[in-house]
Scaffold this motif. Structure first.
Motif, PDB file in Angstrom:
ATOM      1  N   GLU A  81      -2.507  -7.763   2.950  1.00  4.65           N
ATOM      2  CA  GLU A  81      -2.008  -6.696   3.813  1.00  4.65           C
ATOM      3  C   GLU A  81      -3.113  -5.802   4.350  1.00  4.65           C
ATOM      4  N   THR A  82      -4.169  -5.620   3.577  1.00  4.79           N
ATOM      5  CA  THR A  82      -5.120  -4.550   3.898  1.00  4.79           C
ATOM      6  C   THR A  82      -6.532  -5.020   4.230  1.00  4.79           C
ATOM      7  N   GLU A 111       0.835  -1.206   0.000  1.00  2.00           N
ATOM      8  CA  GLU A 111       0.000   0.000   0.000  1.00  2.00           C
ATOM      9  C   GLU A 111       0.866   1.252   0.000  1.00  2.00           C
ATOM     10  N   HIS A 128      -1.689  -7.305  -1.811  1.00  8.14           N
ATOM     11  CA  HIS A 128      -2.393  -6.115  -1.330  1.00  8.14           C
ATOM     12  C   HIS A 128      -3.579  -6.511  -0.443  1.00  8.14           C
ATOM     13  N   THR A 161      -1.041  -4.250   7.652  1.00  2.00           N
ATOM     14  CA  THR A 161      -0.950  -2.817   7.944  1.00  2.00           C
ATOM     15  C   THR A 161      -1.782  -2.487   9.181  1.00  2.00           C
ATOM     16  N   ALA A 167      -5.548  -2.292   8.581  1.00  2.00           N
ATOM     17  CA  ALA A 167      -6.244  -3.555   8.475  1.00  2.00           C
ATOM     18  C   ALA A 167      -6.494  -4.146   9.845  1.00  2.00           C
TER      19      ALA A 167
END
Length: 324
Positions: free
Chosen positions: A277-278, A182, A274, A319, A322
């Motif tokens: 991670e999020t 991100e 992605h 992250t 998240a």
């Protein structure tokens, strides 16, 4: 990585490649997450000015002592000098690089690999440089495992890249490694550059440009990105581009350096990373959204790309947003 700002020291030598020298300062400066993530400083031997072939010189703020304070050291390309001519390096520069090695991450852009190799820091390791310099590099540094056909090589604490734009790719790769996709994607948008080109992608070695009178594969690539979750085959992609399979495959490789299948797999991996991670989506759901069909397929592809399972990747790169 530690939450403190990461110091990047750029080592500029005489006859430096102008764009190479500017890449770290621009790309790492643009990486932000509630504030700057990197500090970029520039140094030269003795803090002396260095010249370029573009009609200007650079007067740095630091001498080589700053390398002892760096978390990452970047060596931009050079157009001439002992590393390129006879494979040797000034003793002061060699000593400073060796002092940084093992403590700081070392990165070269383009012919900066000659500097690291001349210091003896690439012996026995995989590395790359600009394809035009490959034969001379092999002659001067036979102990280095050179691969001139890729954009960049990440060998852990030492990373090397091919010419110019590949240096941008490598810096974004480092940001992605340090802070996740991100942050890297936001950095790429800020720099108005593509966010992801895998290191194993081929360098563009004297390939002819696509016929300007013909069509390009760009609209089909955009369509592929919007339909990652859908199964596609080469014939369908060629039909979308209104080309024969043979023409589509040839032009796709000319424009991306990859086959359609390999390019699509790389984009699916990037999207899966992605999402890991999020989001809190289960691995099965992420596999479906990224077009892998099953968690087993996603695990195989992700492990081949980054060496870890989806769950391990999520635990490492999740992250704060998240988690909230």
């Amino acid at each position: 990585m530690d939450s403190a700002v990461h110091r990047v020291a750029v080592l500029a030598l005489d006859d430096f490649a102008t764009l190479d020298l500017g890449i770290p300062g621009q790309v790492f400066w643009a990486a932000r997450d509630r504030g700057p993530l990197y500090e970029v400083v520039t140094c030269t031997p003795g803090g002396r000015p260095v010249r370029s072939r573009a009609g200007y010189g650079v007067v740095p703020d630091h001498d080589l002592s700053v390398l002892a304070t760096a978390d990452t050291v970047v060596v931009p390309g050079i157009h001439s000098g002992p590393p390129l001519e006879d494979g040797t390096l000034d003793d002061e520069v060699r000593a400073a690089l060796w002092d940084a090695a093992g403590r700081a991450r070392l990165i070269s852009i383009c012919t900066g690999a000659f500097v690291l190799a001349a210091a003896g820091l690439l012996d026995g390791r995989p590395a790359t440089t600009h394809w035009r310099n490959a034969a001379e590099f092999r002659r001067l540094f036979p102990r280095v495992r050179l691969d001139p056909d890729v954009l960049f090589i990440d060998d852990g604490d030492v990373l090397t890249s091919a010419g110019v734009a590949a240096g941008i790719d490598l810096c974004l790769h480092v940001i992605r490694r340090d802070h996740g996709s991100e942050v890297a994607n936001r950095t790429a948008r800020r720099c108005v550059t593509p966010p992801f080109r895998e290191g194993g992608q081929a360098q563009f070695i004297e390939r002819p440009l696509p016929d300007p009178a013909g069509t390009t594969t760009a609209p089909t690539r955009a369509w592929m990105l919007e339909h990652l979750e859908e199964p596609v085959n080469l014939a369908a992609l060629a039909a979308h581009a209104r080309m024969s399979v043979r023409t589509f495959t040839r032009r796709f490789r000319e424009e991306t350096g990859l086959s359609p299948a390999r390019w699509l797999a790389a984009q699916r991996i990037a999207h899966a990373r992605h999402l890991l991670e999020t989001t809190d989506l289960p691995v099965d759901a992420i596999a479906g959204k990224a077009g892998f069909g099953s968690a087993v397929s996603l695990r195989q592809h992700l492990h081949a790309a980054v060496g870890v399972s989806p769950l391990a990747y999520r635990q490492t790169f999740r992250t704060p947003a998240a988690l909230g």
